[in-house]
Design a protein around this motif. Structure first.
Motif, short mmCIF file in Angstrom:
data_model
loop_
_atom_site.label_atom_id
_atom_site.label_comp_id
_atom_site.label_asym_id
_atom_site.label_seq_id
_atom_site.Cartn_x
_atom_site.Cartn_y
_atom_site.Cartn_z
N VAL A 82 0.86 -1.19 0.00
CA VAL A 82 0.00 0.00 0.00
C VAL A 82 0.89 1.23 0.00
CG1 VAL A 82 -1.72 1.29 1.30
CG2 VAL A 82 -1.78 -1.21 1.29
N GLY A 83 0.58 2.20 -0.86
CA GLY A 83 1.37 3.41 -0.85
C GLY A 83 0.98 4.37 -1.94
N VAL A 84 1.35 5.63 -1.73
CA VAL A 84 1.11 6.67 -2.73
C VAL A 84 2.30 7.62 -2.70
CG1 VAL A 84 -0.17 8.13 -1.09
CG2 VAL A 84 -0.53 8.41 -3.55
N ALA A 85 2.73 8.07 -3.87
CA ALA A 85 3.88 8.97 -3.95
C ALA A 85 3.46 10.41 -3.75
CB ALA A 85 4.57 8.80 -5.30
N GLY A 86 4.42 11.24 -3.36
CA GLY A 86 4.21 12.67 -3.22
C GLY A 86 5.53 13.39 -3.37
N PHE A 87 5.51 14.55 -4.05
CA PHE A 87 6.74 15.26 -4.36
C PHE A 87 6.59 16.74 -4.02
CE2 PHE A 87 6.14 11.78 -7.40
CZ PHE A 87 7.24 11.00 -7.07
N GLY A 88 7.71 17.41 -3.92
CA GLY A 88 7.73 18.84 -3.67
C GLY A 88 8.58 19.18 -2.46
N ARG A 89 9.18 20.37 -2.50
CA ARG A 89 9.92 20.86 -1.34
C ARG A 89 8.98 20.97 -0.15
NH1 ARG A 89 14.71 23.75 -2.07
NH2 ARG A 89 14.02 25.22 -0.48
N ALA A 90 9.51 20.86 1.04
CA ALA A 90 8.68 20.79 2.25
C ALA A 90 7.71 21.97 2.35
CB ALA A 90 9.58 20.74 3.49
N GLU A 91 8.17 23.18 1.99
CA GLU A 91 7.30 24.35 2.14
C GLU A 91 6.18 24.39 1.12
OE1 GLU A 91 10.92 25.88 -0.26
OE2 GLU A 91 10.48 24.36 1.26
N MET A 141 11.33 15.19 -1.73
CA MET A 141 10.48 14.06 -1.35
C MET A 141 10.48 13.89 0.18
SD MET A 141 11.59 11.35 -4.35
CE MET A 141 10.48 10.07 -3.80
N ALA A 142 10.61 14.98 0.91
CA ALA A 142 10.75 14.90 2.36
C ALA A 142 9.55 14.22 3.03
CB ALA A 142 10.96 16.29 2.96
N ASP A 143 8.35 14.60 2.65
CA ASP A 143 7.17 14.04 3.32
C ASP A 143 6.95 12.58 2.96
OD1 ASP A 143 5.43 16.32 4.78
OD2 ASP A 143 6.52 17.18 3.10
N TYR A 144 7.13 12.26 1.70
CA TYR A 144 7.00 10.86 1.26
C TYR A 144 8.05 9.99 1.94
CZ TYR A 144 7.19 6.83 -1.90
OH TYR A 144 7.22 5.56 -2.43
N ALA A 145 9.30 10.47 1.93
CA ALA A 145 10.38 9.70 2.55
C ALA A 145 10.17 9.56 4.05
CB ALA A 145 11.72 10.36 2.26
N ALA A 146 9.67 10.61 4.69
CA ALA A 146 9.43 10.55 6.14
C ALA A 146 8.39 9.49 6.48
CB ALA A 146 8.97 11.92 6.65
N ALA A 147 7.33 9.39 5.67
CA ALA A 147 6.30 8.39 5.94
C ALA A 147 6.84 6.98 5.76
CB ALA A 147 5.11 8.63 5.00
#
Length: 219
Positions: A82-91, A141-147
């Motif tokens: 299970v998973g979904v990708a997300g991209f973008g700088r943290a801000e 990819m900070a948020d995706y990698a953090a999860a």
């Protein structure tokens, strides 16, 4: 014959795993988000039991293993893809997207595993897909990698806890694959990535082989 629950069966990795497990002679129960695709995937010879679930329904995620055990008569293995990708700088990632990434990529798989641990006996095994992003998280990819890293850390502790019971918990660090996963991101645009690995070979090597090598698996 093994009884296996595949969660995330409507995705590429889960679908490949389900078909391969069926070819190996396992009894397979399928759980996924997309009802139409799940119905199609369940039409393996013999019609696999299937259940639609929502990753935001954590109680429903925890209930998947008990359902599969009832449907199959027992439960030996669990695959969680299970998973979904997300991209973008943290801000640039809004809070709704950040919550979605953490829920789908970490909390939902954790709930599935929690429900399975109450049922699996010695010789049982759980394979949970995290990803190579855990080992080398890139910028954007900070948020995706953090999860995914949160899930990997949790799995590491759970694996040590379960060792004495003889239940194996496998953190599957799947490499970047060909197949368009990044194109279906919940937020942002994917960075330039090198060509991905062959999905069929990667699923066999990184996911199925470790589960097959677990004690109690048929060879």
């Amino acid at each position: 014959m093994n009884a296996v629950l595949v969660v995330g069966a409507t995705g590429m990795v889960g679908g490949l795993a389900a078909r391969a497990l069926h070819r190996q002679g396992a009894s397979v129960a399928l759980a996924g988000r997309n009802a139409e695709r799940l119905a199609d995937r369940s039409r393996l010879p013999g019609d696999c039991p299937r259940r639609v679930f929502d990753a935001y329904d954590l109680d429903g995620c925890a209930a998947l293993a008990p359902w599969a055990a009832r449907a199959l008569g027992r439960l030996d293995r669990v695959v969680v893809a299970v998973g979904v990708a997300g991209f973008g700088r943290a801000e640039s990632v809004d809070e709704a997207a950040a919550e979605h990434l953490m829920t789908v990529n970490a909390l939902a798989p954790m709930a599935v595993v929690r429900g399975a641990l109450l049922l699996l006996e010695a010789g049982g095994a759980i394979g949970v897909v995290t990803g190579s992003v855990v080992d080398a998280p890139p910028q954007g990819m900070a948020d995706y990698a953090a999860a995914k890293t949160a899930l990997a850390t949790w799995l590491g502790v759970v694996g040590r806890e379960q060792r004495a019971r003889g239940v194996r918990v496998v953190d599957v660090r799947m490499p970047h694959l060909e197949g368009g996963f990044t194109a279906r991101a919940v937020t942002g645009e994917p960075p330039g990535l090198p060509p991905g690995a062959d999905p069929v070979a990667a699923v066999e090597r990184h996911l199925l082989a470790p589960l097959t090598d677990a004690p109690g698996s048929p060879h």
